[in-house]
Design a protein around this motif. Structure first.
Motif, PDB file in Angstrom:
ATOM      1  N   GLU A  47      -6.949  21.299  -2.859  1.00 39.25           N
ATOM      2  CA  GLU A  47      -6.222  21.489  -1.602  1.00 39.25           C
ATOM      3  C   GLU A  47      -5.847  20.160  -0.958  1.00 39.25           C
ATOM      4  N   GLY A  48      -6.397  19.052  -1.439  1.00 38.67           N
ATOM      5  CA  GLY A  48      -6.003  17.732  -0.962  1.00 38.67           C
ATOM      6  C   GLY A  48      -4.933  17.089  -1.816  1.00 38.67           C
ATOM      7  N   ASP A  81     -11.711  14.574  -1.080  1.00 39.41           N
ATOM      8  CA  ASP A  81     -12.720  15.192  -1.931  1.00 39.41           C
ATOM      9  C   ASP A  81     -12.164  16.356  -2.745  1.00 39.41           C
ATOM     10  N   SER A 125      -4.337  11.421   1.311  1.00 41.71           N
ATOM     11  CA  SER A 125      -4.706  12.830   1.187  1.00 41.71           C
ATOM     12  C   SER A 125      -5.366  13.372   2.450  1.00 41.71           C
ATOM     13  N   SER A 126      -5.103  14.640   2.736  1.00 34.13           N
ATOM     14  CA  SER A 126      -5.761  15.329   3.851  1.00 34.13           C
ATOM     15  C   SER A 126      -7.211  15.651   3.520  1.00 34.13           C
ATOM     16  N   ASN A 127      -7.553  15.683   2.237  1.00 35.97           N
ATOM     17  CA  ASN A 127      -8.917  15.968   1.803  1.00 35.97           C
ATOM     18  C   ASN A 127      -9.175  15.219   0.498  1.00 35.97           C
ATOM     19  N   GLN A 149      -2.256  23.206   1.355  1.00 33.59           N
ATOM     20  CA  GLN A 149      -3.677  23.364   1.019  1.00 33.59           C
ATOM     21  C   GLN A 149      -3.916  23.926  -0.391  1.00 33.59           C
TER      22      GLN A 149
END
Length: 419
Positions: A247-248, A201, A197-199, A253
């Motif tokens: 968004e992750g 959290d 994942s890009s994020n 996003q």
């Protein structure tokens, strides 16, 4: 702000009892009790004030009426994992072997509509209806579906379609609906995908997030010959706000737009007291990155949540719907229908689609309307979507296979008030 608050209140009231489920992808086989009894074949043949869900032009032919109803919907979904690796190499992602069934097998999905004939040629109305959507919840036993406890998603979607229709001749009409869309989403038990994942959290266990969006639908419906009606309808992509809490997870996003939809149909009344209706519907899932992007190779070249991040890998769907209606007498009408649409999930996309096992292809339906007086009628509908399985390899676990399976049943009832 006050207008948006009012719409939010309406949206929550409408979907509070309607967790979303999968059927033709995440769209329902039909909208409203009457058209659903004919397998959703309603592009050329509109009969109630939910008509704008299929074709806004149909509102020109239904007169002054109000409709309200609810569908009880029961999807039964599960997945089975076979094979594995006791000591998985780095970079792999194996699931625990065995069969898991999703919880939550009964849902209530409401619908509402009203239409007012302003004069001989123009009418204004509104149709409020819920989408098919997605829902799964797998228990936490043996680590959970993905090794991170109880796992699943819940996507609830609602449309509000104020509609203007214009009968430009006695038997021809066009219609226009500016669509207001509302959806809310929650994901649980996906933290084990954090490395992708890009994020991380904003990937899982963030509670419910919601989003508004807008688009429009236009259509034509009319008489071609004395016994033949036709209709066409087009719905734009509905541009939605992002799910910021996720968004992750979703590509772009947290973006989760509604795809374009095209419908065309005919309705024939060449046999006295009978109607036959045929619809062709096309849904462009592949245009929505969060839905259409493949899991591989995207997850290797872009992270979850990136513009080109992995999605569910869904193909476009084309659905054929055939409906029949028999006016037995002045007070009793019977309906039946069948629809088929090849399910949108390629067999190489089974891993992520454990969350969205939208594999049913056939829908068999039946229904009725009983007219009690000039201004009151009651309608009922039942449907069955036979079990369908899809088996493929785990793309991140060589030597492991995953099989998805779902079947569905449903009942609907509604009241129609004519004035």
């Amino acid at each position: 702000m006050q207008l948006k608050l009012a719409f939010t209140t309406l949206a929550f009231a409408s979907v509070a009892s309607a967790p979303a489920l999968a059927t033709n992808g995440y769209f329902k086989h039909g909208y409203g009790t009457i058209s659903s009894g004919m397998a959703g074949a309603a592009t050329a043949f509109s009969q109630d004030s939910i008509a704008a869900a299929s074709n806004p032009a149909g509102m020109a032919f239904i007169g002054n009426r109000v409709d309200a109803g609810v569908e009880l919907f029961s999807p039964r979904r599960k997945f089975t994992v076979e094979g594995g690796n006791a000591t998985p190499p780095p970079g792999t992602f194996y699931l625990a072997p065995g069969t898991r069934k999703s919880r939550n097998n009964l849902f209530a999905i409401p619908h509402f509509g009203a239409n007012r004939q302003l004069n001989r040629d123009h009418s204004l109305g509104v149709s409020v209806f819920a989408n098919g959507g997605l829902n799964t919840e797998y228990g936490s036993s043996n680590g959970g579906a993905f090794g991170a406890g109880s796992a699943g998603v819940n996507l609830e979607q609602l449309f509000i379609a104020p509609t203007w229709s214009w009968k430009f001749t006695d038997n021809q009409a066009i219609g226009f609906s500016p669509l207001i869309a509302y959806q809310r989403f929650e994901a649980k038990g996906l933290s084990s995908f954090g490395a992708f994942s890009s994020n991380p959290d904003a990937l899982s266990n963030r509670g419910t997030d919601d989003a508004w969006g807008y688009g429009f639908q236009i259509g034509w419906q009319g008489e071609v010959t004395e016994n033949l009606r036709a209709g066409v309808s087009w719905r734009t992509i509905l541009e939605m706000e992002e799910f910021e809490k996720y968004e992750g997870l979703f590509a772009e996003q947290g973006d989760f737009d509604f795809p374009q939809m095209f419908s065309a149909g005919f309705a024939w009344s060449g046999i006295q007291d009978h109607w036959l209706a045929l619809d062709l519907q096309h849904i462009r899932y592949s245009e929505i990155n969060s839905v259409g992007n493949p899991f591989l190779p995207n997850v290797q070249t872009a992270r979850l949540g990136d513009d080109d991040g992995a999605g569910f890998g869904w193909d476009d769907m084309t659905i054929v719907k055939l409906g029949w209606q028999w006016q037995q007498n002045a007070s009793q009408t019977w309906r039946a229908g069948v629809s088929y649409g090849g399910q949108p999930i390629p067999d190489e996309e089974v891993l992520f689609n454990i969350l969205a096992p939208a594999v049913p292809e056939w829908h068999f339906t039946g229904g009725f309307t009983h007219t009690f007086s000039d201004d009151l009628e009651v309608s009922g509908m039942a449907f069955y979507a036979p079990g369908k399985s899809l088996k493929g390899d785990n793309p991140l676990g060589p030597g492991q296979s995953i099989e998805l399976r779902m079947y569905q049943i449903g009942l609907s009832a509604s009241l129609g008030y004519l004035f």
